[in-house]
Design a protein around this motif. Structure first.
Motif, PDB file in Angstrom:
ATOM      1  N   PRO A  47       0.804  -1.229   0.000  1.00 17.07           N
ATOM      2  CA  PRO A  47       0.000   0.000   0.000  1.00 17.07           C
ATOM      3  C   PRO A  47       0.836   1.278   0.000  1.00 17.07           C
ATOM      4  O   PRO A  47       0.437   2.273  -0.597  1.00 17.07           O
ATOM      5  CB  PRO A  47      -0.849  -0.119   1.265  1.00 17.07           C
ATOM      6  CG  PRO A  47      -0.188  -1.152   2.101  1.00 17.07           C
ATOM      7  CD  PRO A  47       0.534  -2.064   1.161  1.00 17.07           C
ATOM      8  N   ALA A  48       1.991   1.276   0.637  1.00 18.04           N
ATOM      9  CA  ALA A  48       2.811   2.490   0.671  1.00 18.04           C
ATOM     10  C   ALA A  48       3.303   2.844  -0.724  1.00 18.04           C
ATOM     11  O   ALA A  48       3.155   3.985  -1.183  1.00 18.04           O
ATOM     12  CB  ALA A  48       3.987   2.307   1.626  1.00 18.04           C
ATOM     13  N   THR A  49       3.865   1.884  -1.419  1.00 24.14           N
ATOM     14  CA  THR A  49       4.396   2.131  -2.763  1.00 24.14           C
ATOM     15  C   THR A  49       3.286   2.553  -3.718  1.00 24.14           C
ATOM     16  O   THR A  49       3.439   3.498  -4.489  1.00 24.14           O
ATOM     17  CB  THR A  49       5.105   0.874  -3.303  1.00 24.14           C
ATOM     18  OG1 THR A  49       6.166   0.537  -2.407  1.00 24.14           O
ATOM     19  CG2 THR A  49       5.669   1.109  -4.689  1.00 24.14           C
ATOM     20  N   VAL A  50       2.172   1.860  -3.656  1.00 24.18           N
ATOM     21  CA  VAL A  50       1.055   2.157  -4.556  1.00 24.18           C
ATOM     22  C   VAL A  50       0.506   3.560  -4.287  1.00 24.18           C
ATOM     23  O   VAL A  50       0.247   4.335  -5.215  1.00 24.18           O
ATOM     24  CB  VAL A  50      -0.051   1.080  -4.416  1.00 24.18           C
ATOM     25  CG1 VAL A  50      -1.268   1.428  -5.226  1.00 24.18           C
ATOM     26  CG2 VAL A  50       0.493  -0.277  -4.848  1.00 24.18           C
ATOM     27  N   LEU A  51       0.343   3.920  -3.018  1.00 26.79           N
ATOM     28  CA  LEU A  51      -0.170   5.248  -2.683  1.00 26.79           C
ATOM     29  C   LEU A  51       0.823   6.342  -3.077  1.00 26.79           C
ATOM     30  O   LEU A  51       0.432   7.365  -3.644  1.00 26.79           O
ATOM     31  CB  LEU A  51      -0.496   5.344  -1.189  1.00 26.79           C
ATOM     32  CG  LEU A  51      -1.051   6.697  -0.741  1.00 26.79           C
ATOM     33  CD1 LEU A  51      -2.393   6.992  -1.421  1.00 26.79           C
ATOM     34  CD2 LEU A  51      -1.192   6.736   0.770  1.00 26.79           C
ATOM     35  N   ILE A  52       2.099   6.145  -2.789  1.00 28.72           N
ATOM     36  CA  ILE A  52       3.113   7.134  -3.160  1.00 28.72           C
ATOM     37  C   ILE A  52       3.095   7.369  -4.663  1.00 28.72           C
ATOM     38  O   ILE A  52       3.090   8.517  -5.128  1.00 28.72           O
ATOM     39  CB  ILE A  52       4.516   6.696  -2.688  1.00 28.72           C
ATOM     40  CG1 ILE A  52       4.607   6.782  -1.169  1.00 28.72           C
ATOM     41  CG2 ILE A  52       5.597   7.540  -3.355  1.00 28.72           C
ATOM     42  CD1 ILE A  52       5.815   6.068  -0.586  1.00 28.72           C
ATOM     43  N   ARG A  53       3.082   6.304  -5.434  1.00 34.33           N
ATOM     44  CA  ARG A  53       3.048   6.443  -6.899  1.00 34.33           C
ATOM     45  C   ARG A  53       1.800   7.192  -7.362  1.00 34.33           C
ATOM     46  O   ARG A  53       1.858   8.028  -8.254  1.00 34.33           O
ATOM     47  CB  ARG A  53       3.111   5.074  -7.562  1.00 34.33           C
ATOM     48  CG  ARG A  53       4.467   4.445  -7.487  1.00 34.33           C
ATOM     49  CD  ARG A  53       4.488   3.103  -8.170  1.00 34.33           C
ATOM     50  NE  ARG A  53       5.816   2.520  -8.073  1.00 34.33           N
ATOM     51  CZ  ARG A  53       6.080   1.253  -8.294  1.00 34.33           C
ATOM     52  NH1 ARG A  53       5.116   0.423  -8.630  1.00 34.33           N
ATOM     53  NH2 ARG A  53       7.311   0.810  -8.178  1.00 34.33           N
ATOM     54  N   ALA A  54       0.660   6.906  -6.750  1.00 31.70           N
ATOM     55  CA  ALA A  54      -0.591   7.562  -7.141  1.00 31.70           C
ATOM     56  C   ALA A  54      -0.554   9.054  -6.820  1.00 31.70           C
ATOM     57  O   ALA A  54      -0.975   9.881  -7.638  1.00 31.70           O
ATOM     58  CB  ALA A  54      -1.776   6.887  -6.449  1.00 31.70           C
ATOM     59  N   VAL A  55      -0.061   9.404  -5.640  1.00 31.58           N
ATOM     60  CA  VAL A  55      -0.003  10.821  -5.252  1.00 31.58           C
ATOM     61  C   VAL A  55       1.002  11.565  -6.124  1.00 31.58           C
ATOM     62  O   VAL A  55       0.729  12.669  -6.599  1.00 31.58           O
ATOM     63  CB  VAL A  55       0.321  10.975  -3.749  1.00 31.58           C
ATOM     64  CG1 VAL A  55       0.621  12.426  -3.392  1.00 31.58           C
ATOM     65  CG2 VAL A  55      -0.840  10.453  -2.905  1.00 31.58           C
ATOM     66  N   LEU A  56       2.167  10.976  -6.366  1.00 28.17           N
ATOM     67  CA  LEU A  56       3.157  11.631  -7.227  1.00 28.17           C
ATOM     68  C   LEU A  56       2.644  11.787  -8.654  1.00 28.17           C
ATOM     69  O   LEU A  56       2.910  12.798  -9.308  1.00 28.17           O
ATOM     70  CB  LEU A  56       4.484  10.871  -7.196  1.00 28.17           C
ATOM     71  CG  LEU A  56       5.257  10.950  -5.883  1.00 28.17           C
ATOM     72  CD1 LEU A  56       6.501  10.073  -5.952  1.00 28.17           C
ATOM     73  CD2 LEU A  56       5.619  12.383  -5.535  1.00 28.17           C
ATOM     74  N   SER A  57       1.901  10.811  -9.129  1.00 29.56           N
ATOM     75  CA  SER A  57       1.297  10.920 -10.456  1.00 29.56           C
ATOM     76  C   SER A  57       0.284  12.060 -10.490  1.00 29.56           C
ATOM     77  O   SER A  57       0.232  12.843 -11.445  1.00 29.56           O
ATOM     78  CB  SER A  57       0.628   9.598 -10.836  1.00 29.56           C
ATOM     79  OG  SER A  57      -0.045   9.720 -12.060  1.00 29.56           O
ATOM     80  N   LEU A  58      -0.513  12.173  -9.458  1.00 23.53           N
ATOM     81  CA  LEU A  58      -1.494  13.248  -9.358  1.00 23.53           C
ATOM     82  C   LEU A  58      -0.804  14.620  -9.316  1.00 23.53           C
ATOM     83  O   LEU A  58      -1.333  15.604  -9.821  1.00 23.53           O
ATOM     84  CB  LEU A  58      -2.354  13.037  -8.104  1.00 23.53           C
ATOM     85  CG  LEU A  58      -3.616  13.860  -7.968  1.00 23.53           C
ATOM     86  CD1 LEU A  58      -4.575  13.601  -9.121  1.00 23.53           C
ATOM     87  CD2 LEU A  58      -4.300  13.526  -6.647  1.00 23.53           C
TER      88      LEU A  58
END
Length: 110
Positions: free
Chosen positions: A10-21
């Protein structure tokens, strides 16, 4: 041939999503994650610190402040139960910059 492990925690997936946003205008300075559980759910609490450097990046940060709380994330195997910007620091002298502190709760999706 080099094989790379794709991380779906979940940490990696959330970080990637926020950085993409953040459209490539943010740099992740720090992430802390701690396990979390209730009577019916398990997940993780996250605290992220993002840094935005230059006028364009700061404009993106202001947009993110308005957008992030209502954004619907599509995370593989997890749901974002709560996300908020809990602190922000702006520098206007010289080249503008902004730092955002984001807190989130992800829970495992069944």
């Amino acid at each position: 041939m080099i094989h790379q492990t794709i991380r779906h925690d979940p940490a990696t997936v959330l970080i990637r999503a926020v950085l993409s946003l953040a459209r490539g205008d943010a740099e992740l300075e720090e992430h802390r994650g701690t396990s979390w559980a209730s009577a019916t759910f398990t997940g993780m609490r996250h605290v992220m610190r993002l840094r935005f450097e230059d006028a364009q990046a700061v404009a993106t940060a202001h947009w993110l402040v308005r957008t992030l709380p209502e954004h619907e994330f599509a995370l593989s195997g997890h749901l974002v139960a709560d996300i908020a910007i809990t602190d922000r620091h702006c520098r206007s002298e010289g080249e503008p910059s902004m730092t955002l502190i984001i807190e989130a709760l992800t829970v495992e999706a069944d």
